[in-house]
Scaffold this motif. Sequence first.
Motif, PDB file in Angstrom:
ATOM      1  N   CYS A  26      -5.968  -1.294  -1.539  1.00 49.63           N
ATOM      2  CA  CYS A  26      -5.831  -2.062  -0.290  1.00 49.63           C
ATOM      3  C   CYS A  26      -6.968  -1.737   0.677  1.00 49.63           C
ATOM      4  O   CYS A  26      -7.531  -2.646   1.302  1.00 49.63           O
ATOM      5  CB  CYS A  26      -4.475  -1.784   0.352  1.00 49.63           C
ATOM      6  SG  CYS A  26      -3.092  -2.292  -0.684  1.00 49.63           S
ATOM      7  N   SER A  27      -7.329  -0.485   0.812  1.00 50.90           N
ATOM      8  CA  SER A  27      -8.437  -0.092   1.693  1.00 50.90           C
ATOM      9  C   SER A  27      -9.768  -0.627   1.174  1.00 50.90           C
ATOM     10  O   SER A  27     -10.620  -1.049   1.963  1.00 50.90           O
ATOM     11  CB  SER A  27      -8.521   1.427   1.831  1.00 50.90           C
ATOM     12  OG  SER A  27      -7.432   1.903   2.571  1.00 50.90           O
ATOM     13  N   HIS A  74      -5.555  -9.561   0.653  1.00 54.82           N
ATOM     14  CA  HIS A  74      -5.154  -8.332   1.332  1.00 54.82           C
ATOM     15  C   HIS A  74      -3.717  -7.973   0.947  1.00 54.82           C
ATOM     16  O   HIS A  74      -2.918  -8.841   0.585  1.00 54.82           O
ATOM     17  CB  HIS A  74      -5.232  -8.502   2.859  1.00 54.82           C
ATOM     18  CG  HIS A  74      -6.638  -8.662   3.350  1.00 54.82           C
ATOM     19  ND1 HIS A  74      -7.524  -7.616   3.416  1.00 54.82           N
ATOM     20  CD2 HIS A  74      -7.310  -9.750   3.779  1.00 54.82           C
ATOM     21  CE1 HIS A  74      -8.675  -8.057   3.863  1.00 54.82           C
ATOM     22  NE2 HIS A  74      -8.580  -9.349   4.085  1.00 54.82           N
ATOM     23  N   CYS A  75      -3.404  -6.706   1.040  1.00 50.34           N
ATOM     24  CA  CYS A  75      -2.074  -6.225   0.760  1.00 50.34           C
ATOM     25  C   CYS A  75      -1.153  -6.571   1.920  1.00 50.34           C
ATOM     26  O   CYS A  75      -1.630  -6.676   3.053  1.00 50.34           O
ATOM     27  CB  CYS A  75      -2.087  -4.700   0.559  1.00 50.34           C
ATOM     28  SG  CYS A  75      -3.089  -4.183  -0.851  1.00 50.34           S
ATOM     29  N   PRO A  76       0.145  -6.732   1.679  1.00 47.38           N
ATOM     30  CA  PRO A  76       0.827  -6.645   0.381  1.00 47.38           C
ATOM     31  C   PRO A  76       0.680  -7.946  -0.410  1.00 47.38           C
ATOM     32  O   PRO A  76       0.403  -9.001   0.158  1.00 47.38           O
ATOM     33  CB  PRO A  76       2.292  -6.428   0.781  1.00 47.38           C
ATOM     34  CG  PRO A  76       2.422  -7.106   2.101  1.00 47.38           C
ATOM     35  CD  PRO A  76       1.087  -6.955   2.784  1.00 47.38           C
ATOM     36  N   ASP A 104      -6.757   3.765  -3.522  1.00 50.99           N
ATOM     37  CA  ASP A 104      -6.265   2.903  -2.450  1.00 50.99           C
ATOM     38  C   ASP A 104      -6.960   1.547  -2.527  1.00 50.99           C
ATOM     39  O   ASP A 104      -7.918   1.283  -1.802  1.00 50.99           O
ATOM     40  CB  ASP A 104      -6.496   3.562  -1.097  1.00 50.99           C
ATOM     41  CG  ASP A 104      -5.753   2.869   0.027  1.00 50.99           C
ATOM     42  OD1 ASP A 104      -5.196   1.766  -0.196  1.00 50.99           O
ATOM     43  OD2 ASP A 104      -5.736   3.416   1.142  1.00 50.99           O
ATOM     44  N   PRO A 127       0.816  -1.213   0.000  1.00 57.55           N
ATOM     45  CA  PRO A 127       0.000   0.000   0.000  1.00 57.55           C
ATOM     46  C   PRO A 127       0.845   1.257   0.000  1.00 57.55           C
ATOM     47  O   PRO A 127       1.970   1.206   0.477  1.00 57.55           O
ATOM     48  CB  PRO A 127      -0.817  -0.113   1.278  1.00 57.55           C
ATOM     49  CG  PRO A 127      -0.244  -1.222   2.077  1.00 57.55           C
ATOM     50  CD  PRO A 127       0.677  -2.002   1.197  1.00 57.55           C
ATOM     51  N   PRO A 128       0.333   2.353  -0.501  1.00 62.70           N
ATOM     52  CA  PRO A 128      -0.966   2.459  -1.166  1.00 62.70           C
ATOM     53  C   PRO A 128      -0.855   2.004  -2.623  1.00 62.70           C
ATOM     54  O   PRO A 128       0.125   2.309  -3.298  1.00 62.70           O
ATOM     55  CB  PRO A 128      -1.282   3.953  -1.087  1.00 62.70           C
ATOM     56  CG  PRO A 128       0.064   4.622  -1.094  1.00 62.70           C
ATOM     57  CD  PRO A 128       1.003   3.662  -0.390  1.00 62.70           C
ATOM     58  N   LEU A 129      -1.847   1.250  -3.083  1.00 63.57           N
ATOM     59  CA  LEU A 129      -1.895   0.788  -4.464  1.00 63.57           C
ATOM     60  C   LEU A 129      -2.960   1.563  -5.214  1.00 63.57           C
ATOM     61  O   LEU A 129      -4.110   1.610  -4.787  1.00 63.57           O
ATOM     62  CB  LEU A 129      -2.242  -0.703  -4.536  1.00 63.57           C
ATOM     63  CG  LEU A 129      -1.192  -1.687  -4.091  1.00 63.57           C
ATOM     64  CD1 LEU A 129      -1.715  -3.104  -4.238  1.00 63.57           C
ATOM     65  CD2 LEU A 129       0.084  -1.515  -4.891  1.00 63.57           C
ATOM     66  N   LYS A 130      -2.571   2.168  -6.315  1.00 63.90           N
ATOM     67  CA  LYS A 130      -3.502   2.923  -7.141  1.00 63.90           C
ATOM     68  C   LYS A 130      -3.770   2.128  -8.413  1.00 63.90           C
ATOM     69  O   LYS A 130      -2.845   1.587  -9.025  1.00 63.90           O
ATOM     70  CB  LYS A 130      -2.902   4.284  -7.501  1.00 63.90           C
ATOM     71  CG  LYS A 130      -3.802   5.146  -8.363  1.00 63.90           C
ATOM     72  CD  LYS A 130      -3.147   6.499  -8.646  1.00 63.90           C
ATOM     73  CE  LYS A 130      -4.032   7.380  -9.482  1.00 63.90           C
ATOM     74  NZ  LYS A 130      -3.421   8.705  -9.701  1.00 63.90           N
TER      75      LYS A 130
END
Length: 113
Positions: A83-84, A108-110, A81, A49-52
């Motif tokens: 991950c959120s 879930h991340c990562p 985001d 995160p954060p992943l866009k």
Amino acid sequence: QVGGFAWENCGDRTDPVVLQSLSVAPDPISIPGSLRVSAAVSSGKTMAPPLKAVLVVEKALGDLWIQLPCIDQLGSCTYNDVCSILDNLIPPGTTCPEPLLTYGIPCHCPFKA
């Protein structure tokens, strides 16, 4: 109904995530109606995160391509985001849903390479 679904990877093979396959069913797509989307992706590095994510969805009208807008988080949307979003859909600490659990795919991340 919307028929003739097709896709292409507009990125580069060296991108952190590469879309390998994508399909929808039924084809033609009925609106309104149910839609099943299946995808296979590969990642060459750990994604933390954060992943866009930026998704562009277009429809062909003859030789013209029209970008579909982002409505209720569906269509051509930017997800700042991911991950959120996953944490809201599947609360951390809960078991990942099937078929992710069976195939050992994390929800879930990562995400490891």
